[in-house]
Design an enzyme around this catalytic site. Structure first.
Site, PDB file in Angstrom:
ATOM      1  N   ASP A  79       0.831  -1.191   0.000  1.00  0.00           N
ATOM      2  CA  ASP A  79       0.000   0.000   0.000  1.00  0.00           C
ATOM      3  C   ASP A  79       0.872   1.251   0.000  1.00  0.00           C
ATOM      4  O   ASP A  79       1.909   1.293   0.660  1.00  0.00           O
ATOM      5  CB  ASP A  79      -0.905  -0.003   1.244  1.00  0.00           C
ATOM      6  CG  ASP A  79      -1.784   1.233   1.306  1.00  0.00           C
ATOM      7  OD1 ASP A  79      -2.583   1.426   0.363  1.00  0.00           O
ATOM      8  OD2 ASP A  79      -1.647   2.012   2.253  1.00  0.00           O
TER       9      ASP A  79
ATOM     10  N   HIS B 252       4.642   4.042  -3.509  1.00  0.00           N
ATOM     11  CA  HIS B 252       5.504   5.117  -4.019  1.00  0.00           C
ATOM     12  C   HIS B 252       5.977   6.047  -2.911  1.00  0.00           C
ATOM     13  O   HIS B 252       6.922   6.806  -3.118  1.00  0.00           O
ATOM     14  CB  HIS B 252       4.759   5.917  -5.085  1.00  0.00           C
ATOM     15  CG  HIS B 252       3.443   6.452  -4.625  1.00  0.00           C
ATOM     16  ND1 HIS B 252       2.331   5.654  -4.493  1.00  0.00           N
ATOM     17  CD2 HIS B 252       3.057   7.690  -4.244  1.00  0.00           C
ATOM     18  CE1 HIS B 252       1.315   6.386  -4.057  1.00  0.00           C
ATOM     19  NE2 HIS B 252       1.740   7.617  -3.904  1.00  0.00           N
TER      20      HIS B 252
ATOM     21  N   ASP C 160     -10.166   1.667  -4.235  1.00  0.00           N
ATOM     22  CA  ASP C 160     -10.095   3.001  -3.628  1.00  0.00           C
ATOM     23  C   ASP C 160     -10.334   4.106  -4.656  1.00  0.00           C
ATOM     24  O   ASP C 160      -9.946   5.248  -4.444  1.00  0.00           O
ATOM     25  CB  ASP C 160      -8.749   3.207  -2.920  1.00  0.00           C
ATOM     26  CG  ASP C 160      -7.559   2.838  -3.793  1.00  0.00           C
ATOM     27  OD1 ASP C 160      -7.786   2.478  -4.969  1.00  0.00           O
ATOM     28  OD2 ASP C 160      -6.423   2.898  -3.305  1.00  0.00           O
TER      29      ASP C 160
END
Length: 1277
Positions: free
Chosen positions: A521, A524, A622
């Site tokens: 999750d 980045h 999401d």
């Protein structure tokens, strides 16, 4: 078959990323620039029997298959048996690391009681919000929806105890199972979760993965209160003090707005218009910023600094301590206190030097420093104004989104619960005034609990940690903040924050113990070194860990940094990112498979760059609901487009049930419905095949898995019109295809006017069946009403579906007619009648039966070159006689002179025969008429599958190139003609298969012929070549490239007394003539006619091209032919068939003599050449060239010719070239035609010539009047 040993070769050159599967063998070989150097290759891939340690590297052993001094073929190898990410580097000489990169080994996933392999492209995944599954006992009933919908992988959001916000990704305790999963009276643990996961794997063939969240923890995590050093607080990160002050000031601005204290300034609690936004800016600039004076954290206290400077000057401290470097240096206060910055007094003393020790001079220096410090403080003030301007913009932008924008949440009035902006720091103390808050930052016991929240920064560098010193994200309010989560501060290594690393290691171990894979999750924003460490921990427990991530770097290069360092298996990609059907189709092409008609790649092949494997989802859990952004009718066709991609595909729970809103990872508290085959449409807590598009998704998932498992790895995407996308998946061995035609419905058909006329489809081949046809239809089951307990979908829609029907039974297709597209391609024209928006139809297509047979026959005949052609091959019932003989047997009869014709010959050589190299009008001509001309181009096209290349276009458009290849050989007699007939017979089959397959099979036939020709060539050469390295063999191929026989003999005739002279019939006269191999001086300009053979060039090259390669007879013939043209004691420079010879070089005769000496030494019984008869074309220096058979011809042994050459040199050679003048050289000055060559009596050194001729190998004659070098040799010798 998935785990056969396969080999990939990597040529070392620079930084590179290597992506392979388990059971591959990776060979490192030397790139061109490293040949001959002592190179060492290191890798952290573990040695057999050792455990992986990222920081432990081993040197790989080189294997030299030659076992000799030639090590150009040496390699080192890795047998890849462990999934993960590994580094390699190489160096030579004094450089330990000249280059390097990463090796990513993809895991092997298994499922079922039989533990069968699940190919990555077979994966169909569905995401579940774990908190919506209810008690663990109810999970099977809710998860069964995934099984019955055809999914084979489930992705769970974190199963841990959630934080106060109830967000699925804000975890209060990473180590404990969410207690909500335990019903009253029970206390389930990870053990029960693991048992359920194993049950799903064995009984349902379902693989389970879950998230790991390393970047933050819930703000109310108990452990973060005990260990605040695990976050960014004002004690361990004092650079955030000014940002914290601003954050507190903005919080108090929220309180004042909520309490209507800014009403007089035109700012109510309810922000409704542009005027209110301007009022927010006014409050910030007039009330907030002036009060907190943030610039002071970065300024110098001038009075005390100047006083310290004055004291040092007065006491005589003005020694130069900066090495003479002037310029005032400011030292940032490490504690970031107001006016805490200091001046480096050494730099001050160096910069502001008084002209004397007098008080007046010292005062002037101090005033000078005072003025400079005021400038510096002003610069800091201006810098802070810029930061504040950005902060104001970000605050107002946030207010616009949250309170005014149509696509935002429209939060309503500002309250303490819904502040003007999310707070950036925790404040676990009683709320007081701003004046009471500010002193707390200087109280460590309190300041350590002011923890920075996490979030993301739009457009930021993902490799930069925005909470570390040097970043101004918090002060500029650029963070899109998650107010429920605290950003974790790991430092650079476990010793920097021992509790946090140990805590997260336990969390990772729990996850890896029970789940087959993880989704990283917020990947980045997760520090790379942390993710690397944790994934290493996970792979200790689960070596074949499946790792997926969604990256928002905006750059494929940056994506690759994460993919390679972390060993990410699949990158999440989303169809919802497409704005229209055209872009959606492009994503399918981008993320999956080779193009239809792709070339057959060699088994042993170099690595080529590729993009990361994709997990292509119709929507992620999401992101916004597609029904809100598109229409309900688009759910099915967009899913079909995604499922046709040759990669992992999937969705999120709720999409298939047509839930018409985003299922919020934060706010959703309802449960997923359970599976009940008998459920009624009106029952919100149960679903079955009639719910939403579940029946359609089941069919699509089954098809997706079948296509991947059966090798349908080629993809073609056709944008039929603005709404219709046709995706083809093709199997390269059986040449079966599946074509899915999807009519998207980005707009609701009830309100949008779609075209009534649907363009017909033309599908090449024979349609075997309709795999499925489905469309979304309305049904009478009431309208959608949001259920309070269950996450329910829209009951008013369902899918009408038929599976595995014949074309005549289709309700979507009106008419299917067979048409012919040329002589070799049969096409079915499909006319639709009910391909309504929201519809999908998938056809199973085979080649036309005749084409299928011909492809099978081609593959059958190609088996002689590689067993990879066995799948899909068919025996030839009517084999032409020529094809009954293996090509290798036919080629064994070719001479190496024939090989020159088969493989090479440049354009001017071809033109001698009345032809030329093949030309593609829209492109260019091949460099050679032979196979090498095509294969050199294909070597660039093939690895890239560049089917749009002009060569491929030309092959698809007609048979011209095919006919050219065979026709230029068929016209020859002997074995060369037989090879031409073999190719022609193969091409006869080739011409009658679909045109889109012709480039692939044309290349396959040529590659087989070419490799067979090379093997035959090397077998006809010396043992040195046969047993030599690849480098030696390729050099030896130059012998075939340069040595050939043209239409007109380049060499003068040899003595008829010589044995083994090759002969042929002259095609014009029909008479027998000698046809000896000659060497071209250069390609393409010195390859044909009188300019083909040159003495100097021939004998410089003859040792390497003829003697070393074992072509002794051809070498003998060339030596004797030139011997016959000796004149003036010299052999010709330009041979000109002997008739047009020029004797204007001094060195050619010595190269000739050296070759004779080499012949005697290297060739068995080579000394016999000295007695070979030589026919002297010029019996005397003044003789005209004598034709063969002339009575006056002189024949003498070679040794006598050698003796004459030596004698003439000792006597001295001095003559003027015959026909001197522009006729033979239009640039040379008159003196240049005078030839002199003598031998120094004492040294034996040969000398001669003048400044206007060039008698040795650097013989370029100047020819420019403008440059004034005409007639002047570049290097007179």
């Amino acid at each position: 078959h998935c785990f056969d040993k396969r080999l990939r070769i990597f040529f070392l050159h620079s930084v590179y990323i290597i992506n392979l599967f388990i059971s591959f063998e990776l060979q490192f070989r030397l790139g061109p620039t490293l040949q001959g150097k002592h190179v060492l290759v290191h890798t952290n891939y573990p040695a057999p029997g050792k455990h992986f340690d990222r920081h432990t590297f081993q040197a790989l052993d080189w294997h030299n298959p030659m076992g000799r001094e030639d090590d150009s073929d040496k390699f080192c190898t890795l047998d890849l048996q462990i999934a993960g990410s590994y580094q390699y580097y190489f160096g030579h000489g004094h450089e330990e690391k000249s280059g390097g990169g990463y090796i990513v080994v993809d895991p092997v996933l298994r499922a079922g009681a039989d533990n069968h392999h699940v190919h990555l492209d077979c994966i169909t995944i569905q995401t579940y919000l774990s908190k919506c599954l209810g008690h663990l006992d109810d999970w099977p009933a809710r998860l069964r929806v995934a099984k019955e919908s055809g999914y084979n992988m489930i992705h769970f959001t974190p199963l841990q105890t959630l934080g106060i916000s109830r967000s699925c990704y804000s975890l209060a305790d990473q180590l404990s199972l969410n207690p909500e999963f335990s019903p009253p009276g029970k206390n389930y643990t990870w053990t029960e979760v693991g048992e359920l996961v194993q049950k799903l794997k064995k009984e349902w063939n379902m693989i389970c993965i879950t998230d790991v969240v390393y970047n933050h923890t819930a703000a109310n995590s108990p452990w973060i209160k005990e260990h605040p050093e695990c976050g960014y607080n004002l004690v361990n990160s004092p650079h955030l003090r000014s940002a914290w002050v601003l954050d507190r000031a903005i919080w108090h601005m929220t309180c004042n707005m909520a309490d209507a204290k800014y009403a007089a300034m035109g700012l109510p609690a309810q922000v409704q218009n542009e005027g209110h936004l301007n009022a927010i800016r006014n409050v910030l600039w007039e009330q907030v910023f002036p009060k907190v004076k943030l610039w002071e954290f970065f300024q110098v206290k001038i009075e005390s600094t100047v006083e310290e400077f004055r004291t040092l000057l007065t006491e005589g401290e003005n020694q130069k301590k900066t090495g003479g470097k002037q310029g005032l240096k400011i030292i940032q206060d490490p504690k970031f206190r107001r006016f805490g910055n200091k001046v480096d007094m050494d730099s001050a003393l160096e910069t502001f030097v008084p002209h004397s020790r007098s008080p007046q001079a010292i005062l002037e220096a101090c005033n000078w420093l005072w003025g400079r410090l005021e400038e510096i403080n002003k610069e800091q003030y201006q810098q802070m104004l810029h930061h504040q301007e950005q902060a104001a913009n970000c605050i107002v932008g946030n207010v616009v989104y949250e309170r005014l924008a149509d696509h935002g949440p429209k939060l309503g009035p500002v309250t303490r619960k819904d502040p003007i902006v999310t707070r950036y720091f925790t404040f676990p103390f009683e709320e007081k005034s701003l004046e009471d808050d500010l002193p707390m930052m200087d109280q460590p016991d309190k300041a350590r609990h002011f923890l920075a929240h996490n979030g993301w920064v739009m457009g930021d560098d993902p490799l930069r940690n925005f909470a570390e010193p040097g970043s101004n994200v918090y002060i500029r309010r650029e963070l899109i903040c998650w107010g429920d989560s605290v950003k974790l501060r790991y430092g650079n290594k476990p010793e920097d924050c021992p509790y946090l690393w140990a805590h997260m290691q336990k969390y990772t171990e729990i996850t890896a113990k029970h789940f087959a894979g993880v989704r990283l999750d917020n990947c980045h924003s997760t520090p790379l070194h942390v993710a690397e460490y944790m994934l290493d921990v996970a792979r200790v427990l689960r070596p074949s860990l499946y790792v997926v991530a969604e990256l928002f770097t905006g750059s494929e290069d940056l994506d690759n940094v994460f993919v390679t360092k972390l060993g990410i298996t699949s990158l999440i990609r989303e169809a919802m990112s497409a704005g229209d059907s055209h872009e959606e189709g492009r994503l399918v092409y981008r993320y999956g498979g080779e193009p239809v008609g792709a070339f057959v790649q060699p088994s042993l092949r170099p690595l080529v760059p590729s993009i990361a494997h994709a997990m292509f989802l119709d929507v992620t859990h999401d992101n916004e609901c597609p029904i809100q952004l598109r229409s309900a009718y688009d759910s099915l066709p967009s899913s079909a487009i995604v499922s046709m991609a040759c990669c992992c595909s999937g969705s999120t729970r709720g999409y298939d049930e047509m839930v018409p809103h985003q299922i919020s990872v934060v706010k959703e508290e309802r449960f997923y419905p359970k599976w009940n085959p008998e459920a009624k449409a009106s029952s919100p807590g149960e679903v079955n095949l009639k719910t939403g598009i579940i029946a359609g998704k089941l069919a699509l998932n089954k098809m997706h898995q079948e296509l991947a498992s059966k090798g349908f790895n080629q993809v073609y995407v056709d944008q039929v019109d603005e709404d219709i996308v046709a995706v083809t998946r093709h199997c390269p061995s059986t040449h079966q295809s599946v074509v899915a035609v999807c009519r998207t419905a980005f707009h609701n058909p009830k309100h949008h006017q779609y075209r009534t006329e649907v363009p017909p489809m033309f599908i090449p081949g024979k349609i075997e069946e309709v795999i499925l046809e489905a469309r979304i239809i309305d049904r009478q089951a009431g309208t959608y009403k949001k259920c309070e307990k269950y996450i329910n979908g829209m009951p008013e829609y369902t899918v009408e579906i038929k599976e595995h029907i014949q074309l005549k039974d289709s309700g979507v297709v009106k008419h299917a007619g067979v048409t012919s597209k040329g002589s070799s391609e049969f096409v079915q024209e499909i006319i639709f009648e009910r391909l309504t928006p929201g519809s999908v139809i998938a056809f199973r297509v085979s080649l036309d039966p005749k084409a299928q047979e011909l492809v099978g026959v081609i593959r059958h005949h190609l088996i002689q070159f590689s067993p990879k052609y066995k799948p899909g091959s068919l025996p030839d019932q009517h084999t032409p006689t020529i094809l009954e003989t293996p090509l290798a047997q036919i080629m064994s009869k070719l001479t190496l002179g024939d090989m020159n014709m088969l493989l090479f010959r440049c354009d001017s050589e071809e033109q001698e025969d009345g032809g030329g190299c093949y030309n593609i009008p829209s492109w260019t001509s091949f460099k050679y008429g032979g196979l090498q001309g095509l294969l050199s181009v294909m070597a660039d096209i093939r690895p890239k599958n560049d089917l749009g290349h002009p060569v491929c276009d030309n092959l698809r458009e007609g048979d011209w190139m095919i006919d050219y290849v065979s026709n230029r050989l068929v016209c020859h007699s002997g074995a060369l003609g037989e090879v031409g007939k073999w190719l022609k017979a193969m091409f006869h089959y080739l011409k009658h298969i679909p045109r889109y397959l012709i480039p692939c099979y044309f290349d396959a036939i040529l590659v087989g012929a070419y490799t067979t020709a090379l093997d035959t060539t090397f077998n006809k050469m010396s043992s040195f070549v046969q047993n030599g390295s690849t480098f030696v063999k390729l050099l030896a191929l130059g012998s075939v490239q340069m040595g050939g026989v043209g239409s007109f003999p380049a060499l003068p005739p040899l003595s008829l007394e010589l044995p083994d002279i090759p002969y042929r019939l002259n095609k014009d006269t029909g008479k027998k003539e000698q046809c000896c191999v000659s060497l071209a001086a250069g390609l393409p300009h010195f390859s044909s006619g009188i300019f083909r053979s040159w003495g100097r060039d021939t004998f410089i090259a003859l040792r390497g091209l003829m003697l070393v390669t074992g072509r002794h007879l051809e070498a003998r013939n060339i030596i004797l032919a030139f011997a016959g043209t000796l004149r003036h004691g010299l052999i010709p420079n330009l041979l000109g068939e002997g008739i047009c010879a020029r004797f204007n070089c001094r060195d050619a005769v010595w190269w000739w003599l050296q070759c004779i000496q080499d012949y005697c030494t290297l060739v068995p019984e080579g000394i016999a050449i000295l007695r070979c008869p030589v026919v002297r074309m010029y019996p005397h220096d003044d003789s005209e060239p004598q034709a063969p058979g002339t009575p006056s011809l002189l024949t003498q042994p070679l040794c006598d010719v050698i003796h004459e050459a030596m004698t003439r040199h000792m006597q001295g050679i001095d003559f003027r070239e015959r026909n001197a003048g522009p006729k033979i050289d239009m640039h040379m000055k008159d003196e240049g035609f005078n030839i002199v060559a003598k031998v120094h009596r004492d040294t034996g050194f040969v000398y001669g010539g003048n400044r206007f001729n060039c008698g040795t190998w650097m013989d370029k004659m100047g020819e420019s009047d403008k440059a004034r070098n005409k007639g002047m040799p570049a290097t007179p010798r």
